[in-house]
Each structure stands twice: as structure tokens, then as C-alpha cells.
Design an enzyme around this catalytic site. Structure first.
Site, short mmCIF file in Angstrom:
data_model
loop_
_atom_site.label_atom_id
_atom_site.label_comp_id
_atom_site.label_asym_id
_atom_site.label_seq_id
_atom_site.Cartn_x
_atom_site.Cartn_y
_atom_site.Cartn_z
N GLU A 146 -4.79 -8.19 2.93
CA GLU A 146 -4.44 -7.12 3.87
C GLU A 146 -5.58 -6.90 4.86
OE1 GLU A 146 -2.51 -3.66 2.21
OE2 GLU A 146 -3.78 -2.36 3.45
N ALA B 127 -2.77 3.49 10.16
CA ALA B 127 -3.88 4.01 9.36
C ALA B 127 -5.15 4.05 10.23
CB ALA B 127 -4.10 3.13 8.14
N PHE C 68 -12.96 6.26 0.81
CA PHE C 68 -11.55 5.84 0.73
C PHE C 68 -10.87 6.42 -0.51
CE2 PHE C 68 -12.48 2.10 3.51
CZ PHE C 68 -11.61 2.50 4.52
N HIS D 179 -2.94 -8.61 -4.52
CA HIS D 179 -2.98 -8.30 -3.08
C HIS D 179 -4.35 -7.70 -2.79
CE1 HIS D 179 -1.34 -6.99 0.84
NE2 HIS D 179 -1.97 -5.84 0.64
P1 FAD Z 1 6.65 7.97 -0.08
O1 FAD Z 1 7.15 6.93 -1.00
O2 FAD Z 1 7.58 8.60 0.88
O3 FAD Z 1 5.97 9.10 -1.00
C1 FAD Z 1 5.19 10.12 -0.40
C2 FAD Z 1 5.13 11.32 -1.33
O4 FAD Z 1 6.42 11.95 -1.39
C3 FAD Z 1 4.79 10.97 -2.80
O5 FAD Z 1 4.02 12.00 -3.32
C4 FAD Z 1 6.15 10.90 -3.49
O6 FAD Z 1 6.06 11.21 -4.87
C5 FAD Z 1 6.90 11.99 -2.72
N1 FAD Z 1 8.34 11.72 -2.63
C6 FAD Z 1 8.94 10.58 -2.24
N2 FAD Z 1 10.27 10.72 -2.23
C7 FAD Z 1 10.53 12.00 -2.62
C8 FAD Z 1 11.71 12.78 -2.80
N3 FAD Z 1 12.91 12.25 -2.58
N4 FAD Z 1 11.57 14.06 -3.21
C9 FAD Z 1 10.35 14.60 -3.43
N5 FAD Z 1 9.20 13.91 -3.27
C10 FAD Z 1 9.29 12.64 -2.88
N6 FAD Z 1 -0.73 4.22 5.32
C11 FAD Z 1 -0.66 3.99 6.64
O7 FAD Z 1 -0.71 4.94 7.42
N7 FAD Z 1 -0.55 2.72 7.14
C12 FAD Z 1 -0.50 1.64 6.36
O8 FAD Z 1 -0.39 0.51 6.84
C13 FAD Z 1 -0.55 1.83 4.93
N8 FAD Z 1 -0.44 0.79 4.09
C14 FAD Z 1 -0.41 1.03 2.74
C15 FAD Z 1 -0.21 -0.06 1.88
C16 FAD Z 1 -0.17 0.13 0.50
C17 FAD Z 1 0.06 -1.06 -0.40
C18 FAD Z 1 -0.36 1.44 -0.03
C19 FAD Z 1 -0.35 1.66 -1.53
C20 FAD Z 1 -0.53 2.53 0.82
C21 FAD Z 1 -0.54 2.34 2.21
N9 FAD Z 1 -0.68 3.40 3.10
C22 FAD Z 1 -0.66 3.17 4.45
C23 FAD Z 1 -0.85 4.78 2.61
C24 FAD Z 1 0.51 5.52 2.53
O9 FAD Z 1 1.08 5.64 3.80
C25 FAD Z 1 0.23 6.91 1.95
O10 FAD Z 1 -0.14 6.80 0.60
C26 FAD Z 1 1.33 7.93 2.13
O11 FAD Z 1 0.80 9.22 1.80
C27 FAD Z 1 2.55 7.71 1.26
O12 FAD Z 1 3.30 6.67 1.70
P2 FAD Z 1 4.52 6.12 0.82
O13 FAD Z 1 5.17 5.09 1.61
O14 FAD Z 1 4.07 5.80 -0.54
O15 FAD Z 1 5.41 7.47 0.80
#
Ligand code: FAD
Length: 276
Positions: free
Chosen positions: A8, A42, A206, A256
């Protein structure tokens, strides 16, 4: 050993950063990654930066995954960006909610990553392989571990093919998470995200931001090295290689690497693991 690995990167902000990343990528390609991914949004990065770097990787003959976050996005804006990615020949996405600086609220037409996954599938069918994020140590905003696990399951049921974890230094958290996911009917590959340790301050910063736990013994050892970066790197390589060994021995379907746009640590870890 044969195991799919991926790297990444984040989009560089300067010409110098872009040149350095090209050199790092070239070195990492010798490990024959299954794909390389580029973060989106990000640290204030732009769509242009992400898509530009994704385009370079594709032009270098390597599979590229574009991260794609939906916070603040509208259906129209997502549709437009998907069209651009399709035209570029991108076949793989990491679909995320993303984060906004505190105080901004969520905004946009997508609340959760699961909404984005469902939308991408509805709009583009099977054109993209979709990865999602997951959190063996629980997402910092989750109501509870159980709610976070259910949120992960929702993303998979919305059409995601596989997942990449937030980084962690405790292999048990990963194995337990995979087992619990399996128990609720989620059987997709969950690839551990691996953060090489190369700098103490960067890692602390981080980890505080993303809720990844640095075990006390690692934190104290890192602190004890002070500015001695050679000792930090040497200790970091030992710790992270051992973690990877445990993960691979326990059946992780791939690794990864969060490269932070640097090649040497990931290369050395793979060399010690005898990968590829
Ligand atoms: P979601 O899956 O939507 O979850 C977010 C929160 O909402 C969680 O606490 C979850 O428990 C809760 N939630 C989800 N669905 C529901 C529901 N239906 N009801 C109630 N609660 C719910 N960030 C960036 O800005 N850019 C990037 O390129 C980036 N790459 C990443 C790559 C990886 C592999 C990882 C692990 C993280 C990355 N992040 C990135 C960080 C990520 O965007 C953050 O962690 C963000 O806060 C959550 O994203 P998510 O897609 O997991 O969100």
C-alpha cells in the site's frame, strides 16, 4: 514460500516524493506483488493524487487497487469516479467510509462503507473486485466489538469479495476476529495489514489516530531506543517478521504491507520470510 502479498502507498504530495516512490515501487515489484494499492483522501490527499499514482502503477504493468472513500460523497460523484477508474482499466477497489477531520460531521449521501459497496455493485456489477477494511482490535468508533463485527459482515453481504485488516501487533486478535467472522457466516479471505516498524514517533502517532494497540513491551522498548534509529529498525524487523511468521503459520491468506512509501523494511521482512 508462496503467498500473495500486496503493498500500500499513499499519493505523494511533491515531485520529489513521486520520484522517490517510483524508486521504492520498482524495488518492491521484485517481490511480485499480487497488487499495489493507493490510499484515497487520507492525510488530505486528493482524487487526482490517488488516480495519478494508480495510473502510474498500471502503466508499470502491475495490478493496481484504488482506495475509494465515500465520506462527503454523492451518488453522482461516486458514479463519475467509477467511470474514470473503469476507463483507466482499474479492476480492484478498496471501498471505505473514510474519515473527516473532527467537527465536519459525516455529510454526503453515504453513511457507511457498506452503503458504498452496495452502490458500487448495483452500478457496476462484477466489474471490480472489492476489498473492505476490518478491525481485529475493533474500530475506534464502534459501539461494541459485536456491533463492529456485524458491520463487517454487512459490508461483505453488500458484495465485498475480501478484506484487509487494520494493522495490529497481537496475532491472537487477528485469529479470534477471523474465527468470529466465520461463526457468523463470513468466510471471505481476511488479509492481515502489516505495518513495518521503522520510526517510533510515526508509529505512535498513527496508532493513536487509528486505534491500533502497541503492546506495552513494544512501546517501552521503542522508547528506550530514543533517537537510535538503527536499533529501532532492527528491533522493528524482528518483531514484525515474527508476527508475520505467526500469521502465515496460522493460515493468513496473504500479507498486505503498509509501506509508508518506503521499500527497505517490507523487502527485508519478505526476505526473512522467504517470500515470494
Ligand atoms: P465502516 O465500515 O463504515 O465503519 C465505520 C464505523 O461505523 C465503525 O465503527 C463501524 O463499526 C460502524 N458501522 C458500520 N456500519 C454500521 C451500521 N450499519 N450501524 C452502526 N454502526 C456501523 N482512510 C482513508 O481516508 N483513506 C484510505 O485510503 C484508507 N485506507 C484504509 C485501508 C485499510 C485496509 C484500513 C483498515 C483503513 C483505511 N482507512 C482509510 C481508514 C478508514 O477510512 C477509517 O478507519 C474509517 O474510520 C472507517 O472506514 P470503514 O470503511 O472501515 O468504515
Amino acid at each position: 514460500m508462496s503467498l500473495p502479498i500486496s503493498f500500500e502507498f499513499f499519493p505523494p504530495k511533491t515531485l520529489e516524493g513521486a520520484a522517490k516512490l517510483r524508486v521504492a515501487r520498482k524495488a518492491l515489484y521484485s517481490l511480485k506483488p499480487e497488487f499495489c494499492s493507493v490510499t484515497y483522501g487520507a492525510g488530505g490527499s486528493t482524487q487526482e493524487g490517488t488516480f495519478g499514482t494508480v495510473g502510474e502503477i498500471l502503466a508499470e504493468g502491475v495490478n493496481a487497487a484504488s482506495h475509494f472513500s465515500c465520506i462527503g460523497a454523492t451518488r453522482d460523484s461516486v458514479r463519475e469516479q467509477l467511470a474514470i477508474l473503469r476507463k483507466m482499466g482499474v479492476k480492484r477497489l478498496v471501498a471505505l467510509r473514510g474519515d473527516l477531520p473532527s467537527g465536519y460531521g459525516t455529510g454526503g449521501e453515504f453513511q457507511y462503507a457498506s452503503d458504498l459497496v452496495a452502490f458500487i455493485r448495483a452500478e457496476t456489477g462484477d466489474d471490480f473486485r472489492i476489498e473492505v477494511a476490518c478491525y481485529p482490535e475493533v474500530h475506534p468508533q464502534a459501539r461494541s466489538p459485536e456491533a463492529d463485527l456485524q458491520a463487517f459482515a454487512t459490508k461483505i453481504r453488500a458484495g465485498a469479495d475480501s478484506a484487509i485488516t487494520q494493522y495490529f501487533f497481537n496475532a491472537d486478535s487477528y485469529f479470534r476476529f477471523v474465527e468470529e467472522a466465520d461463526c457468523i457466516g463470513v468466510h471471505v479471505p481476511v488479509v492481515p495489514g502489516v505495518m513495518p516498524i521503522t520510526s517510533s514517533t510515526q508509529l505512535m502517532r498513527f496508532s493513536d489516530a487509528c486505534g491500533a494497540e502497541i503492546p506495552r513491551w513494544i512501546r517501552l522498548r521503542l522508547q528506550s531506543f530514543g533517537d537510535d534509529s538503527a536499533s529501532i529498525k532492527s528491533f522493528g524487523l524482528d518483531v514484525v517478521t515474527q508476527l508475520c511468521e505467526q500469521l502465515v503459520a496460522g493460515g493468513a491468506p496473504g500479507l498486505h504491507f503498509y509501506t509508508m512509501n518506503q521499500a527497505p523494511a517490507s523487502i527485508e521482512i519478505c526476505r526473512r520470510l522467504e517470500l515470494p
